[in-house]
Every structure is written in structure tokens, then in C-alpha cells.
Write an enzyme that holds these catalytic residues in place. Structure first.
Site, short mmCIF file in Angstrom:
data_model
loop_
_atom_site.label_atom_id
_atom_site.label_comp_id
_atom_site.label_asym_id
_atom_site.label_seq_id
_atom_site.Cartn_x
_atom_site.Cartn_y
_atom_site.Cartn_z
N ALA A 82 -11.28 -10.12 5.20
CA ALA A 82 -11.27 -9.98 3.74
C ALA A 82 -10.79 -11.30 3.16
O ALA A 82 -9.59 -11.56 3.07
CB ALA A 82 -10.33 -8.85 3.31
N TYR A 118 -1.27 -17.68 -1.55
CA TYR A 118 -2.37 -16.74 -1.29
C TYR A 118 -3.64 -17.51 -0.96
O TYR A 118 -4.29 -17.26 0.06
CB TYR A 118 -2.57 -15.88 -2.54
CG TYR A 118 -3.64 -14.81 -2.44
CD1 TYR A 118 -3.51 -13.74 -1.55
CD2 TYR A 118 -4.77 -14.86 -3.25
CE1 TYR A 118 -4.48 -12.75 -1.49
CE2 TYR A 118 -5.75 -13.87 -3.18
CZ TYR A 118 -5.60 -12.81 -2.31
OH TYR A 118 -6.56 -11.84 -2.24
N GLY A 131 0.84 -1.20 0.00
CA GLY A 131 0.00 0.00 0.00
C GLY A 131 0.87 1.24 0.00
O GLY A 131 2.10 1.15 -0.08
N SER A 150 -2.90 -7.74 3.39
CA SER A 150 -2.38 -8.89 2.62
C SER A 150 -2.03 -8.43 1.22
O SER A 150 -2.82 -7.69 0.61
CB SER A 150 -3.44 -10.00 2.47
OG SER A 150 -2.97 -10.99 1.55
P1 NAD Z 1 -3.46 -3.81 -1.47
O1 NAD Z 1 -2.15 -4.47 -1.71
O2 NAD Z 1 -3.73 -2.50 -2.15
O3 NAD Z 1 -3.71 -3.60 0.09
C1 NAD Z 1 -3.19 -4.45 1.07
C2 NAD Z 1 -2.64 -3.60 2.19
O4 NAD Z 1 -2.16 -4.46 3.24
C3 NAD Z 1 -1.46 -2.73 1.75
O5 NAD Z 1 -1.66 -1.39 2.17
C4 NAD Z 1 -0.26 -3.36 2.46
O6 NAD Z 1 0.77 -2.43 2.73
C5 NAD Z 1 -0.91 -3.94 3.71
N1 NAD Z 1 -0.17 -5.03 4.32
C6 NAD Z 1 0.29 -6.18 3.73
N2 NAD Z 1 0.92 -6.95 4.63
C7 NAD Z 1 0.87 -6.28 5.83
C8 NAD Z 1 1.34 -6.57 7.14
N3 NAD Z 1 2.01 -7.70 7.42
N4 NAD Z 1 1.09 -5.67 8.14
C9 NAD Z 1 0.40 -4.52 7.87
N5 NAD Z 1 -0.07 -4.19 6.65
C10 NAD Z 1 0.18 -5.07 5.64
O7 NAD Z 1 -4.59 -4.88 -1.87
P2 NAD Z 1 -6.18 -4.72 -2.02
O8 NAD Z 1 -6.55 -5.03 -3.41
O9 NAD Z 1 -6.61 -3.45 -1.40
O10 NAD Z 1 -6.66 -5.95 -1.11
C11 NAD Z 1 -7.00 -5.75 0.25
C12 NAD Z 1 -7.55 -7.03 0.85
O11 NAD Z 1 -8.71 -7.44 0.13
C13 NAD Z 1 -6.57 -8.20 0.82
O12 NAD Z 1 -6.70 -8.94 2.01
C14 NAD Z 1 -7.04 -9.02 -0.37
O13 NAD Z 1 -6.72 -10.37 -0.21
C15 NAD Z 1 -8.54 -8.78 -0.33
N6 NAD Z 1 -9.15 -8.94 -1.66
C16 NAD Z 1 -8.99 -8.00 -2.64
C17 NAD Z 1 -9.57 -8.22 -3.89
C18 NAD Z 1 -9.45 -7.20 -5.01
O14 NAD Z 1 -9.98 -7.45 -6.10
N7 NAD Z 1 -8.82 -6.07 -4.82
C19 NAD Z 1 -10.29 -9.40 -4.15
C20 NAD Z 1 -10.39 -10.35 -3.12
C21 NAD Z 1 -9.83 -10.10 -1.88
#
Ligand code: NAD
Ligand code: UDP
Length: 314
Positions: free
Chosen positions: A115, A146, A37, A76
Site C-alpha cells: 500500500a 510518511y 485501527g 501504517s
Molecule cells: P488506518 O490507520 O485505518 O489503518 C492502518 C492499520 O495499520 C491500523 O489498523 C493500525 O493499527 C495498523 N498498524 C499501524 N502500525 C502497525 C504495526 N507496526 N504493526 C501492525 N499493525 C500496524 O489507515 P488506512 O487509511 O486504512 O490506510 C491503510 C494503508 O493504506 C496505509 O498503509 C496507508 O498508508 C495506505 N493509504 C491509505 C490512503 C487513504 O486514503 N486511506 C491513501 C493512500 C495510502
């Protein structure tokens, strides 16, 4: 005023959730280590007295001062290129991070929302995917880091619910897109838009007949909010039913941008699911949730963001 913790709050979905919960009158505590992020996603919130950022890796013990009402665990890596380059962190945040976030929830007697993802269905043998389907995941494949982390996270969430009586919710989120996606995150939509706008070839993997169903971020956020305030403990699919083949999707983006970029075929990544469409009956009947944005509307809004981002980077 409810106090809500959002792990991964500086990410794509997490930052939109921060906006939404602040708009609902919550105090929001965003916990993120910026692994995938960016501070930019939440820079507009930093001066607000009802917003707090804690820079922390949630695979380690999470300490939050004062009462907490809700914990949303979104930390994640989420895009295939991110979790393929960060396999151990992905497994750790799905396993240890979920454990720590649940521990915080239990300590504060709060409500937890995980999530989860359509990836728990793997390369599905049932179509569309309903919540009772157990999936077809390759645990030792590249994507296993994942998929299995999220499957473990679901199991851990249910264990805390059953054994400790913690209030929990599980959102199985399908492909979501919108402003604040990283243009280099490798996912189909930002990649195709970037390629189309910069005159580069559009890289379609395999024959492009594999399908996805893309939801606009505001619809996904609405589904997550409704699930959190509902009493539904079983997993709920949140996503669009509007399924499209990836090659047709690339063509749609070419038309939308007026780009003359050619479409080129590249190797299909291992275990890439052949089809994906959620059965959203549970979300519709139990949460009263219906997507509000057509793909055409969502793509227009996202294209405006991608154009701005590219202009800024130029
Ligand atoms: P993203 O990578 O933009 O956001 C994930 C955030 O988690 C980031 O800001 C990252 O810095 C933070 N992060 C990762 N590991 C960390 C840790 N150990 N400690 C603290 N922060 C940590 O991804 P996204 O698309 O916003 O996805 C967010 C969540 O939604 C995830 O769990 C993902 O699995 C889930 N998800 C997203 C989608 C999608 O289409 N975007 C679909 C299914 C599930
Ligand atoms: N994809 C593609 N070209 C790209 C990026 C992705 O053809 O440059 C394909 C990918 O193989 C998958 C689909 O588009 O079949 C959606 O990929 P994405 O990474 O967006 O999401 P996921 O595979 O996690 O659903």
C-alpha cells in the site's frame, strides 16, 4: 483455498480488504497491533473459521504458520494527524515493517502488494500525476516521515523483486473515504461531516483552493484486487480523477447535510500539497479498472455511516 495475509487489516482500508478477500473465497490472516485501527472494524469476522486475527507489531519478525499465497502490507498510520503524532512508528512500519512483510512473502514464496500512496509525489510539480513522475517531497518536513517511509517501502519492494525474484505489486493509493473511517482521524471528509452534523464550524485550512480527488472505498478495493491478480510489477495509481478544491468540498458537504455551520479558515499545515489528481491510464488500460461510484453516491453512503457513529457516541 488461497491464504492471504493482510497487515493493518483492522484499519479502515485493511478491514474492507479482509471483507473482500473473504468474499473471494480466501482464508484471511489479519495482522494488526491496533495502533490506529480498531477491533470493531473486524468484530463481524471474528467468529468465521476462515478468518484469523494475529495481534502483532509488524516491525518485529512476523511468524505465520502454514502456507501463504498473498501478503498485502497495509499497516501504517495514514492520516496526517496520526503520522505527525507517531513519526517514529510511521517510519518504522514503512521501513522495518515492509522488510518483515517482504521477508514473510519470500519465505512463503507468495505474492506481495504494497500500500503506497500519492504522497510519494509530495507537492507535485506535474499535474495530473502519472506513475513515471518522481515527485517533489521534502524529506525533512513534518510530512517527510510518511512520504519517505513509503518511498523507502517502494524501493525495498523493488529490491526484493529484482534481487530475490519475489512477485511484487505497488499500489499508489490516492485519497480514499468511506465507512469505518475514524471520525477523529483529522482527515478532511470525516472532520467536515462531523462538524456539519454537530453544528460546529467547518475548519478549512488555508484558502481552501488546494485540491484533492476523493475515491470511494469500494472502488479503491476493486483496484487493489485487480492489481494483485494482474502481472503489473511497476507502481499503479489507484484513485478518483474527480478533483475538487477543499473549500468547494466543504460547501458540498454543507449542502448534503443541510447544515448551517459556518466555514472558518485555519492555518494551512506545512507542506500541504497544493493539488492532487491521479493519471489512471495504467489502471484503466492494464487492469480494466474504472471507478463505479460518483462522489455524490460515495458521500451519501459515508454520511449514513457518520450519522450512525455520531448517534452511537451521543
Ligand atoms: P488506518 O490507520 O485505518 O489503518 C492502518 C492499520 O495499520 C491500523 O489498523 C493500525 O493499527 C495498523 N498498524 C499501524 N502500525 C502497525 C504495526 N507496526 N504493526 C501492525 N499493525 C500496524 O489507515 P488506512 O487509511 O486504512 O490506510 C491503510 C494503508 O493504506 C496505509 O498503509 C496507508 O498508508 C495506505 N493509504 C491509505 C490512503 C487513504 O486514503 N486511506 C491513501 C493512500 C495510502
Ligand atoms: N483539511 C482541511 N480541514 C480539515 C482537515 C483537512 O481543510 O479539518 C485539508 C488539508 O489541509 C488538505 C485536504 O483538506 O489540504 C485533505 O486533507 P486530508 O487530511 O484529508 O488528506 P491529505 O492531506 O493527506 O491529502
Amino acid at each position: 483455498m488461497p491464504r492471504t495475509v493482510i497487515t493493518g487489516g483492522a484499519g479502515f482500508l485493511g478491514s474492507h480488504l479482509c471483507d473482500r478477500f473473504l468474499a473471494e473465497g480466501h482464508k484471511v490472516i489479519c495482522i494488526d497491533n491496533f495502533l490506529t485501527g480498531s477491533p470493531e472494524n473486524i468484530s463481524h469476522l471474528m467468529e468465521r473459521p476462515d478468518f484469523l486475527l494475529i495481534k502483532h507489531d509488524v516491525t518485529n519478525y512476523i511468524y505465520v504458520d502454514g502456507p501463504v499465497d498473498f501478503v498485502l502490507h497495509f499497516a501504517s498510520p495514514a492520516s496526517p494527524i496520526d503520522y505527525l503524532r507517531l513519526p517514529i512508528q510511521t517510519l518504522k512500519v514503512g521501513a522495518l515493517g515492509t522488510h518483515k512483510a517482504l521477508g514473510l512473502t519470500k519465505e512463503k514464496q507468495a505474492r506481495f502488494l504494497l500500500a503506497s500512496t500519492s504522497e510519494v509525489y509530495g507537492d507535485p510539480l506535474v499535474h495530473p500525476q502519472h506513475e513515471k513522475y518522481w515527485g517533489n517531497v521534502n524529506p525533512v518536513g513534518l510530512r517527510g516521515v510518511y512520504d519517505e517511509a513509503k518511498r523507502f517501502a517502494e524501493a525495498m519492494t523493488m529490491a526484493y523483486h529484482r534481487y530475490h525474484g519475489v512477485e511484487t505489486r505497488i499500489a499508489r493509493i490516492f485519497n480514499t473515504y468511506g465507512p469505518r473511517m475514524r471520525l477523529d482521524d483529522g482527515r478532511a471528509l470525516p472532520t467536515f461531516m462531523r462538524q456539519a452534523l454537530t453544528g460546529k464550524p467547518i475548519t478549512v485550512y488555508g484558502d481552501g483552493l488546494q485540491t484533492r480527488s476523493f475515491a470511494y472505498v469500494s472502488d479503491t478495493v476493486e483496484g487493489i484486487y485487480r492489481l494483485l491478480v494482474s502481472d503489473v510489477t511497476d507502481p499503479v495509481n489507484i484513485g478518483s480523477r474527480d478533483e475538487i478544491a477543499i473549500r468547494a468540498f466543504a460547501e458540498e458537504i454543507l449542502t448534503l447535510t443541510g447544515s448551517r455551520s459556518p466555514i472558518v479558515a485555519e492555518t494551512l499545515p506545512a507542506d500541504d500539497p497544493k493539488s492532487r489528481q491521479p493519471d489512471t491510464t495504467v489502471a484503466e488500460t492494464k487492469l480494466g479498472w474504472h471507478p463505479q461510484y460518483t462522489r455524490a453516491e460515495g458521500l451519501e453512503l459515508t454520511l449514513a455511516y457518520v450519522r450512525k457513529r455520531l448517534a452511537k457516541n451521543a
